[in-house]
Design an enzyme around this catalytic site. Structure first.
Site, PDB file in Angstrom:
ATOM      1  N   ASN A 158       3.173   4.448  -4.345  1.00  0.00           N
ATOM      2  CA  ASN A 158       2.080   5.398  -4.442  1.00  0.00           C
ATOM      3  C   ASN A 158       1.802   6.743  -4.802  1.00  0.00           C
ATOM      4  O   ASN A 158       1.623   8.085  -5.043  1.00  0.00           O
ATOM      5  CB  ASN A 158       0.873   5.460  -4.465  1.00  0.00           C
ATOM      6  CG  ASN A 158       0.594   5.194  -3.020  1.00  0.00           C
ATOM      7  OD1 ASN A 158       1.635   4.505  -2.228  1.00  0.00           O
ATOM      8  ND2 ASN A 158      -0.809   5.041  -2.428  1.00  0.00           N
ATOM      9  N   LYS A 181      14.200   2.562   3.561  1.00  0.00           N
ATOM     10  CA  LYS A 181      14.230   2.111   1.882  1.00  0.00           C
ATOM     11  C   LYS A 181      12.240   2.315   1.129  1.00  0.00           C
ATOM     12  O   LYS A 181      11.530   1.727   0.985  1.00  0.00           O
ATOM     13  CB  LYS A 181      14.088   0.329   2.612  1.00  0.00           C
ATOM     14  CG  LYS A 181      13.799  -0.233   0.822  1.00  0.00           C
ATOM     15  CD  LYS A 181      13.978  -1.536   0.908  1.00  0.00           C
ATOM     16  CE  LYS A 181      11.975  -1.635   0.374  1.00  0.00           C
ATOM     17  NZ  LYS A 181      12.055  -1.212  -1.840  1.00  0.00           N
ATOM     18  N   GLY A 234       2.423   0.018   3.035  1.00  0.00           N
ATOM     19  CA  GLY A 234       2.392  -0.968   2.326  1.00  0.00           C
ATOM     20  C   GLY A 234       1.427  -1.653   1.483  1.00  0.00           C
ATOM     21  O   GLY A 234       0.443  -1.541   2.685  1.00  0.00           O
ATOM     22  N   GLU A 256       0.672   0.709   7.933  1.00  0.00           N
ATOM     23  CA  GLU A 256      -0.220   1.856   7.640  1.00  0.00           C
ATOM     24  C   GLU A 256      -0.473   0.681   6.149  1.00  0.00           C
ATOM     25  O   GLU A 256       0.136   1.066   4.806  1.00  0.00           O
ATOM     26  CB  GLU A 256       0.035   2.937   6.989  1.00  0.00           C
ATOM     27  CG  GLU A 256       0.719   3.765   8.208  1.00  0.00           C
ATOM     28  CD  GLU A 256      -0.447   4.477   8.320  1.00  0.00           C
ATOM     29  OE1 GLU A 256      -0.436   5.012   9.850  1.00  0.00           O
ATOM     30  OE2 GLU A 256      -1.876   3.734   7.477  1.00  0.00           O
ATOM     31  N   CYS A 290      -4.965   4.632  -0.561  1.00  0.00           N
ATOM     32  CA  CYS A 290      -5.225   3.794  -0.019  1.00  0.00           C
ATOM     33  C   CYS A 290      -6.134   3.733   0.093  1.00  0.00           C
ATOM     34  O   CYS A 290      -6.699   3.363   1.216  1.00  0.00           O
ATOM     35  CB  CYS A 290      -4.254   2.987   0.722  1.00  0.00           C
ATOM     36  SG  CYS A 290      -3.752   4.810   2.277  1.00  0.00           S
ATOM     37  N   GLU A 387      -8.687  -4.790  -2.917  1.00  0.00           N
ATOM     38  CA  GLU A 387      -7.978  -3.528  -3.712  1.00  0.00           C
ATOM     39  C   GLU A 387      -8.327  -3.291  -5.147  1.00  0.00           C
ATOM     40  O   GLU A 387      -7.108  -4.221  -5.157  1.00  0.00           O
ATOM     41  CB  GLU A 387      -6.736  -3.327  -2.069  1.00  0.00           C
ATOM     42  CG  GLU A 387      -6.820  -1.444  -2.530  1.00  0.00           C
ATOM     43  CD  GLU A 387      -5.374  -1.633  -1.517  1.00  0.00           C
ATOM     44  OE1 GLU A 387      -4.672  -2.641  -1.223  1.00  0.00           O
ATOM     45  OE2 GLU A 387      -5.583  -0.348  -0.890  1.00  0.00           O
TER      46      GLU A 387
HETATM   47  N1  LIG Z   1      -2.268   2.893   4.240  1.00  0.00           N
HETATM   48  C1  LIG Z   1      -1.444   3.730   3.922  1.00  0.00           C
HETATM   49  O1  LIG Z   1      -0.494   4.431   4.418  1.00  0.00           O
HETATM   50  C2  LIG Z   1      -0.892   3.324   3.084  1.00  0.00           C
HETATM   51  C3  LIG Z   1      -0.519   4.326   2.094  1.00  0.00           C
HETATM   52  C4  LIG Z   1       0.468   3.576   0.685  1.00  0.00           C
HETATM   53  C5  LIG Z   1      -0.388   2.364   0.195  1.00  0.00           C
HETATM   54  N2  LIG Z   1      -0.764   2.128   1.159  1.00  0.00           N
HETATM   55  C6  LIG Z   1      -1.321   0.438   0.417  1.00  0.00           C
HETATM   56  O2  LIG Z   1       0.143   0.399   0.226  1.00  0.00           O
HETATM   57  C7  LIG Z   1      -0.036  -1.365  -0.849  1.00  0.00           C
HETATM   58  C8  LIG Z   1      -0.058  -0.153  -2.950  1.00  0.00           C
HETATM   59  O3  LIG Z   1       1.586   0.400  -3.004  1.00  0.00           O
HETATM   60  P1  LIG Z   1       3.531  -1.096  -3.167  1.00  0.00           P
HETATM   61  O4  LIG Z   1       2.948  -1.561  -4.032  1.00  0.00           O
HETATM   62  O5  LIG Z   1       4.444   0.011  -3.507  1.00  0.00           O
HETATM   63  O6  LIG Z   1       3.143  -2.266  -2.276  1.00  0.00           O
HETATM   64  P2  LIG Z   1       3.862  -3.618  -1.720  1.00  0.00           P
HETATM   65  O7  LIG Z   1       3.817  -3.884   0.128  1.00  0.00           O
HETATM   66  O8  LIG Z   1       4.674  -4.531  -2.402  1.00  0.00           O
HETATM   67  O9  LIG Z   1       5.902  -2.500  -1.363  1.00  0.00           O
HETATM   68  C9  LIG Z   1       5.832  -1.532   0.394  1.00  0.00           C
HETATM   69  C10 LIG Z   1       7.451  -1.783   0.268  1.00  0.00           C
HETATM   70  O10 LIG Z   1       7.447  -3.038   1.003  1.00  0.00           O
HETATM   71  C11 LIG Z   1       8.693  -3.399  -0.057  1.00  0.00           C
HETATM   72  N3  LIG Z   1       8.493  -5.414   0.350  1.00  0.00           N
HETATM   73  C12 LIG Z   1       7.799  -5.400  -0.033  1.00  0.00           C
HETATM   74  N4  LIG Z   1       8.317  -6.712   0.006  1.00  0.00           N
HETATM   75  C13 LIG Z   1       8.987  -6.726   1.005  1.00  0.00           C
HETATM   76  C14 LIG Z   1       9.351  -7.774   1.858  1.00  0.00           C
HETATM   77  N5  LIG Z   1       9.138  -9.145   1.409  1.00  0.00           N
HETATM   78  N6  LIG Z   1      10.135  -7.415   2.913  1.00  0.00           N
HETATM   79  C15 LIG Z   1      10.752  -5.906   2.756  1.00  0.00           C
HETATM   80  N7  LIG Z   1      10.021  -5.010   1.875  1.00  0.00           N
HETATM   81  C16 LIG Z   1       8.989  -5.602   0.620  1.00  0.00           C
HETATM   82  C17 LIG Z   1       8.215  -2.976  -1.140  1.00  0.00           C
HETATM   83  O11 LIG Z   1      10.229  -2.452  -1.462  1.00  0.00           O
HETATM   84  C18 LIG Z   1       7.733  -1.206  -0.695  1.00  0.00           C
HETATM   85  O12 LIG Z   1       9.154  -0.649  -0.686  1.00  0.00           O
HETATM   86  C19 LIG Z   1      -2.052  -1.048  -1.570  1.00  0.00           C
HETATM   87  O13 LIG Z   1      -1.977  -2.025  -0.906  1.00  0.00           O
HETATM   88  C20 LIG Z   1      -2.100   0.500  -0.281  1.00  0.00           C
HETATM   89  O14 LIG Z   1      -3.223   0.456   0.225  1.00  0.00           O
HETATM   90  C21 LIG Z   1      -1.041   2.086   2.410  1.00  0.00           C
HETATM   91  O1  LIG Z   2      -2.541   6.546  -0.109  1.00  0.00           O
HETATM   92  C1  LIG Z   2      -1.988   5.986   0.433  1.00  0.00           C
HETATM   93  C2  LIG Z   2      -2.090   7.680   1.689  1.00  0.00           C
HETATM   94  O2  LIG Z   2      -1.407   8.022   2.703  1.00  0.00           O
HETATM   95  C3  LIG Z   2      -2.289   8.774   0.431  1.00  0.00           C
HETATM   96  S1  LIG Z   2      -3.048   9.815   0.674  1.00  0.00           S
HETATM   97  O3  LIG Z   2      -2.479  10.256   2.567  1.00  0.00           O
HETATM   98  O4  LIG Z   2      -4.593  10.017   1.310  1.00  0.00           O
HETATM   99  O5  LIG Z   2      -2.933  11.130   0.357  1.00  0.00           O
END
Ligand SMILES: NC(=O)c1ccc[n+]([C@@H]2O[C@H](COP(=O)([O-])OP(=O)(O)OC[C@H]3O[C@@H](n4cnc5c(N)ncnc54)[C@H](O)[C@@H]3O)[C@@H](O)[C@H]2O)c1
Ligand SMILES: O=C[C@H](O)CS(=O)(=O)O
Length: 484
Positions: A158, A181, A234, A256, A290, A387
């Site tokens: 995202n 990665k 993620g 995060e 997020c 979410e």
């Molecule tokens: N807290 C934060 O700062 C923050 C910021 C952005 C997104 N997010 C969260 O991330 C989620 C959305 O992003 P997303 O769909 O990419 O998340 P995701 O967890 O599906 O994937 C995140 C990353 O992890 C990798 N991944 C997935 N499964 C894996 C595994 N088994 N082993 C190793 N790597 C793996 C993916 O390829 C990707 O690079 C939402 O829940 C969002 O809230 C949190």
């Molecule tokens: O998706 C979560 C990121 O941390 C967005 S931001 O840092 O709030 O722009």
């Protein structure tokens, strides 16, 4: 067709040991534009042994990079920052092409991502230790701060640029090396950051970008005892998996993870400001952040007025392809994402919620979804527990401060929360009672490079950005020297 001012930024190879490499198998991952399904590029699907080569290169590079003067690492990061700013338009074009966010928002992210490099270029020169008055006069006690070593980062789709630099900048500033990665949906931006890192003079092996099957790469990165630190951004679900996989090697972790942000409007709030704050915190990146408001709690006395004002603004939000001028809401990332949003709306309506505006797939088709406002939502609905990660604002009615704080805290998540009130006493009570890592008061936008970003409960571990973010990449060493 993606057109860049500097076509050199569009790469179809991984950055390993300073070289652009493809998979020995020839296997690739296709990158598509979520707005129209067109192919934007393709990147290698590296095998485990090829990831191991990156680990070896990172370990080798650490020896020299960690011994550089902090000022010299800072200068290299500063050059990287300057190059990111100079190439912000191209980084934005890549993000809009592979993630879908509107171009203006993508350019904003390019500069936001660059701000972490600028910030930590400076913070890296201020990693201070301690001298401690010894309990006996024959000893001298000091605390050294040293880089933890080889680090890995796994990042989401995202924010294809900012989630990488929010990790790589402090890591490199501290003297660590990092293997990134990126998400399989958005690797092109990460590779472009690699191009700029090389141009900035960041040595081979210090910053590497690998692409391929997530589980396979994750298995190598979490299983390696050369890698001393994993920083993951993620979903909470994947965060749990990586935490467990990192246990055998006792890695230092930054996580995060997911959020479920409450957005609370008290009856003494500035309603127009609250509506603008809701728009900013709910519909940014089409609701795919997020820290997006996931539950909007509105006190009974202003519920109808707030709902009417918000719905009028939401109905006017321009939806379209991110490259079109004026578009504020782009497509969702993929079919799974839009299916989840649809399921949340359907579940809410089946339990009594009303659709005030939006509520269904957009006429543009694909993964475009109408910006939506629901009223009459309740805590038992999916949209309150999960979410949503889409442009849907569910409005919950509440009567008292105690009631809404309890509802806001009734979740396993604890990333961001927001509330609007003009009452000073209430501001302190609510800010201290909300169980979240970050709280916005009378604002829906809280993210920047100088403040500690992170969550509590099952939204993660550690903080990114701010003066705290570099500590995640440092080990403390206590030296006791007998001089008697
Ligand atoms: N807290 C934060 O700062 C923050 C910021 C952005 C997104 N997010 C969260 O991330 C989620 C959305 O992003 P997303 O769909 O990419 O998340 P995701 O967890 O599906 O994937 C995140 C990353 O992890 C990798 N991944 C997935 N499964 C894996 C595994 N088994 N082993 C190793 N790597 C793996 C993916 O390829 C990707 O690079 C939402 O829940 C969002 O809230 C949190
Ligand atoms: O998706 C979560 C990121 O941390 C967005 S931001 O840092 O709030 O722009």
């Amino acid at each position: 067709m993606l057109k860049l001012n500097n076509p050199d930024l569009l790469r179809n190879a991984c950055l390993v040991a300073g070289e652009w490499v493809r998979a020995g198998s020839g296997e690739t991952i296709i990158v598509t534009n979520p707005a129209n399904g067109e192919i934007v590029g393709e990147v290698p699907s590296l095998a485990a042994d090829e990831i191991e080569q990156a680990v070896d290169a990172a370990q080798k590079a650490f020896t020299t990079w960690s011994r550089l003067a902090a000022k010299d690492r800072s200068a290299a990061l500063r050059r990287w920052f300057d190059l990111m700013v100079a190439h912000a338009d191209d980084l934005a074009a890549l993000m809009t092409a592979e993630q879908g966010k509107p171009l203006a928002e993508a350019r904003g992210e390019a500069l936001y991502a660059a701000s972490f490099v600028e910030w930590f270029a400076e913070e890296g020169k201020r990693i201070y230790g301690d001298t401690i008055p010894a309990p006996t006069n024959d000893k001298r006690l000091i605390v050294l701060k040293q880089p933890i070593g080889v680090c890995a980062a796994i990042t989401p789709w995202n924010f294809p640029a900012a989630m990488i630099t929010r990790k790589a900048a402090p890591a490199l500033a501290a003297g660590c090396t990092m293997i990134v990665k990126p998400a399989e949906q958005t690797p092109l931006t990460a590779l472009a950051l690699g191009v700029l890192a090389i141009k900035a003079g960041i040595p081979a092996g210090v910053f590497q970008v690998v692409t391929g099957k997530a589980r396979e790469i994750g298995g190598v990165l979490t299983g390696s005892d050369v890698i001393r630190k994993l920083s993951f951004t993620g979903s909470t679900e994947v965060g749990r998996i990586l935490m467990a996989q990192s246990a055998p090697t006792i890695k230092k972790l930054s996580l995060e993870l997911g959020g479920n942000a409450p957005f609370i409007v008290f009856d003494d709030a500035d309603l127009d400001a609250a509506v603008e704050g809701a728009i900013a915190s709910k519909y940014r990146n089409a609701g795919q952040t997020c820290v997006c408001s996931n539950r909007l709690y509105v006190q009974a006395g202003v519920y109808d007025a707030f709902a009417e004002k918000l719905a009028a603004r939401v109905a006017a939000l321009p939806v379209g392809v991110g490259t079109e001028a004026g578009v504020l809401i782009g497509p969702l990332i993929d079919g799974d994402a839009i299916a989840k949003v649809e399921s949340h709306v359907a579940d809410a309506v089946s339990k009594g919620a009303k659709i005030v505006t939006g509520g269904k797939r957009h006429a543009l088709g694909g993964t475009f979804f109408e910006p939506t406002v629901l009223t009459g939502t309740t805590q038992d609905m999916k949209i309150a527990r999960e979410e949503t990660f889409g442009p849907v604002a569910p409005l919950f009615r509440f009567e008292t401060e105690e009631e809404v704080v309890a509802m806001a805290n009734d979740t396993e998540f604890g990333l961001a929360a927001y509330f609007y009130t003009e009452n000073v006493r209430r501001t302190w009570r609510v800010a201290e009672a909300l169980e979240y890592g970050m709280v916005g008061h009378n604002t829906g936008l809280i993210s920047n490079e100088v403040a500690p970003f992170g969550g509590v409960k099952q939204s993660g571990l550690g903080r990114e950005g701010s003066r705290y973010g570099i500590e995640e990449y440092i080990e403390m060493k206590y030296l006791c020297s007998a001089i008697g």
